[in-house]
Design a protein around this motif. Sequence first.
Motif, mmCIF file in Angstrom:
data_model
loop_
_atom_site.group_PDB
_atom_site.id
_atom_site.type_symbol
_atom_site.label_atom_id
_atom_site.label_comp_id
_atom_site.label_asym_id
_atom_site.label_seq_id
_atom_site.Cartn_x
_atom_site.Cartn_y
_atom_site.Cartn_z
ATOM 1 N N ASN A 184 0.818 -1.207 0.000
ATOM 2 C CA ASN A 184 0.000 0.000 0.000
ATOM 3 C C ASN A 184 0.852 1.257 0.000
ATOM 4 N N GLU A 185 1.908 1.207 0.790
ATOM 5 C CA GLU A 185 2.770 2.379 0.876
ATOM 6 C C GLU A 185 3.439 2.659 -0.469
ATOM 7 N N LEU A 186 3.870 1.586 -1.103
ATOM 8 C CA LEU A 186 4.520 1.757 -2.399
ATOM 9 C C LEU A 186 3.547 2.357 -3.405
ATOM 10 N N ILE A 187 2.346 1.809 -3.447
ATOM 11 C CA ILE A 187 1.361 2.292 -4.411
ATOM 12 C C ILE A 187 1.050 3.761 -4.160
ATOM 13 N N GLU A 188 0.923 4.106 -2.890
ATOM 14 C CA GLU A 188 0.639 5.491 -2.552
ATOM 15 C C GLU A 188 1.788 6.409 -2.977
ATOM 16 N N SER A 189 3.010 5.955 -2.721
ATOM 17 C CA SER A 189 4.150 6.812 -3.066
ATOM 18 C C SER A 189 4.247 6.988 -4.582
ATOM 19 N N LEU A 190 3.845 5.961 -5.320
ATOM 20 C CA LEU A 190 3.866 6.089 -6.781
ATOM 21 C C LEU A 190 2.770 7.045 -7.238
ATOM 22 N N GLN A 192 1.519 9.459 -5.603
ATOM 23 C CA GLN A 192 1.875 10.845 -5.265
ATOM 24 C C GLN A 192 3.183 11.266 -5.922
ATOM 25 N N LYS A 193 3.682 10.394 -6.784
ATOM 26 C CA LYS A 193 4.943 10.662 -7.476
ATOM 27 C C LYS A 193 6.089 10.955 -6.505
ATOM 28 N N LYS A 194 6.146 10.181 -5.426
ATOM 29 C CA LYS A 194 7.229 10.383 -4.461
ATOM 30 C C LYS A 194 7.973 9.078 -4.187
ATOM 31 N N PRO A 195 8.406 8.395 -5.242
ATOM 32 C CA PRO A 195 9.062 7.105 -5.012
ATOM 33 C C PRO A 195 10.349 7.254 -4.191
ATOM 34 N N MET A 196 10.951 8.444 -4.230
ATOM 35 C CA MET A 196 12.208 8.615 -3.509
ATOM 36 C C MET A 196 12.011 8.576 -1.998
ATOM 37 N N THR A 197 10.909 9.149 -1.548
ATOM 38 C CA THR A 197 10.611 9.122 -0.111
ATOM 39 C C THR A 197 10.491 7.669 0.350
ATOM 40 N N PHE A 198 9.795 6.878 -0.460
ATOM 41 C CA PHE A 198 9.632 5.466 -0.149
ATOM 42 C C PHE A 198 10.997 4.787 -0.066
ATOM 43 N N ARG A 199 11.822 5.042 -1.077
ATOM 44 C CA ARG A 199 13.130 4.389 -1.117
ATOM 45 C C ARG A 199 14.017 4.813 0.035
ATOM 46 N N GLU A 200 13.970 6.109 0.346
ATOM 47 C CA GLU A 200 14.788 6.574 1.463
ATOM 48 C C GLU A 200 14.406 5.848 2.732
ATOM 49 N N LYS A 201 13.112 5.675 2.892
ATOM 50 C CA LYS A 201 12.644 5.027 4.113
ATOM 51 C C LYS A 201 13.098 3.570 4.181
ATOM 52 N N TYR A 202 12.986 2.875 3.066
ATOM 53 C CA TYR A 202 13.231 1.430 3.104
ATOM 54 C C TYR A 202 14.685 1.029 2.881
ATOM 55 N N ARG A 203 15.461 1.927 2.366
ATOM 56 C CA ARG A 203 16.832 1.513 2.068
ATOM 57 C C ARG A 203 17.837 2.078 3.062
ATOM 58 N N GLY A 218 2.656 -12.137 -7.115
ATOM 59 C CA GLY A 218 1.680 -11.851 -8.161
ATOM 60 C C GLY A 218 1.539 -10.364 -8.468
ATOM 61 N N LYS A 219 2.188 -9.514 -7.711
ATOM 62 C CA LYS A 219 2.099 -8.065 -7.970
ATOM 63 C C LYS A 219 3.436 -7.596 -8.532
ATOM 64 N N MET A 220 3.437 -7.347 -9.824
ATOM 65 C CA MET A 220 4.713 -7.151 -10.499
ATOM 66 C C MET A 220 5.529 -5.976 -9.995
ATOM 67 N N SER A 221 4.905 -4.811 -9.916
ATOM 68 C CA SER A 221 5.698 -3.631 -9.549
ATOM 69 C C SER A 221 6.143 -3.716 -8.091
ATOM 70 N N VAL A 222 5.337 -4.361 -7.278
ATOM 71 C CA VAL A 222 5.703 -4.476 -5.860
ATOM 72 C C VAL A 222 6.890 -5.421 -5.697
#
Length: 444
Positions: A184-190, A192-203, A218-222
């Motif tokens: 859900n978080e990934l989808i939301e960040s995409l 909102q066009k904020k994939p970097m925030t997501f990556r910063e958090k997880y990496r 079964g969820k390709m982008s995830v």
Amino acid sequence: MEQNEYKQIYGFVIDSLKKNYSAPTVSLWFEPMKIVKLNNSSITVSLPQNRKAFVEAQYYQQLKQTFAEVLGTEVELVLVSEEEEAEMISETQNENVSGIKSEYKMRYNPEYTFKNFVVGKSNQLAQAVSLAVANHPAELNNPLFLYGNSGLGKTHLLFAIINHIRENHPDYKILYVTGEEFTNELIESLAQKKPMTFREKYRNLDVLLIDDIQFIAGKMSVQEEFFHTFDTLFKLNKQIILASDRAPSLINNLEERLHSRFMMGMIADIQPPDKELRMAIFRRKAIDYGVDLKMDVLLYLAENITTNIRQIEGSLKKLKAHTLITGEECTLPVAKAVLSDFFATAKNDETIVDRIFESASKRYGVTKEDIKSTKRNAEIAMARHYSMFLIRQTTNLSLNSIAKLFNKKDHSTVINSIGFIERKMKAEPAFEREIEQTVQELKN
Ligand code: ADP
Ligand code: MG
């Protein structure tokens, strides 16, 4: 009685309501309520002023009945608005002990530790490797992959690891999420066009724990994003811990490169506990819940709760609520009276589900495995719609529990199937009669 106990009891009411109402209904109308007073003749529940009239008109009887079931005794139900509640408790205002956000509180569950994890044959390996990882994060066993059926202690071990590492390394950045939350978080960040925030958090972590990782299959982008998260952390020598309800090789539609990464470190399974271990676990839980369990009651529980340890929590809550309310001691006859329905319903549901699968396979000429698989040919799909509809009609299982029986990740498939059968029934009177007859037969 304490706020915590009220919360426990209300939590159990919510669980029970979820079987009869959809998730949005429960979260809109029931979750904002809380118990403010409870004694042996009445229970007072508060809710926002603007919801009170509607709940009273629409849900009062059902709510009262659910309380009676949970508490094992009839009580008067009084609904008050939050303003009225404020007046009632103006003398004792010591709630809200800390400013910690509720989300954070839930994540940091200090109650699940290695100390209160009871070890036996069936979970020995999982416990040992979890402890090793907790003692030496990212040194051995990376990633750690735990798997086993629902209710056998995976999440407990994950939290035990977190609590242990926190003690030794208060500075470590540790993140626990479920596969669903990650998604859900990934989808939301995409969105909102904020994939970097997501990556910063997880990496940018020392330890990443993902519970119920099977959800991302079964969820390709995830899967793609998770793959890169995994590789980044792994290369930085950070600990990754995953839990799943089945072995990597049995997760359908899992990308091969993820499969091979899951297998790279240490894999440990948890098997259902034998009776001796169940008794030890239940004894331990009873202490935590402040319930005095006599030997004969313990045996009764161990005989009736066999596959999902989580049921002990519901049982103890029920027993506790009952003894608190009635003042009765928790003897074997009392325990049987309070819990027999609870156990009978669970057993009965299991038998009915078996019969439904049997009926569906005969009727559509497919196997039970086909029905539970992801195959899509017409007969199998029909058998699946038919089974889901009948299970919903004849058991107490929630939509999500039904989805799980079919290895589906959420209840939307079940809702679609039920809709499909309903439309078919409307269109074909003969089919409708047949279904109605089957429902009657199953109920008897
Ligand atoms: P899972 O994540 O595998 O579905 P949980 O970790 O949520 O299961 O466990 C369900 C319940 O059973 C929790 O209350 C947990 O504390 C309890 N439990 C399971 N195994 C043990 C054990 N070995 N010792 C103590 N409690 C256990
Ligand atoms: Mg879990």
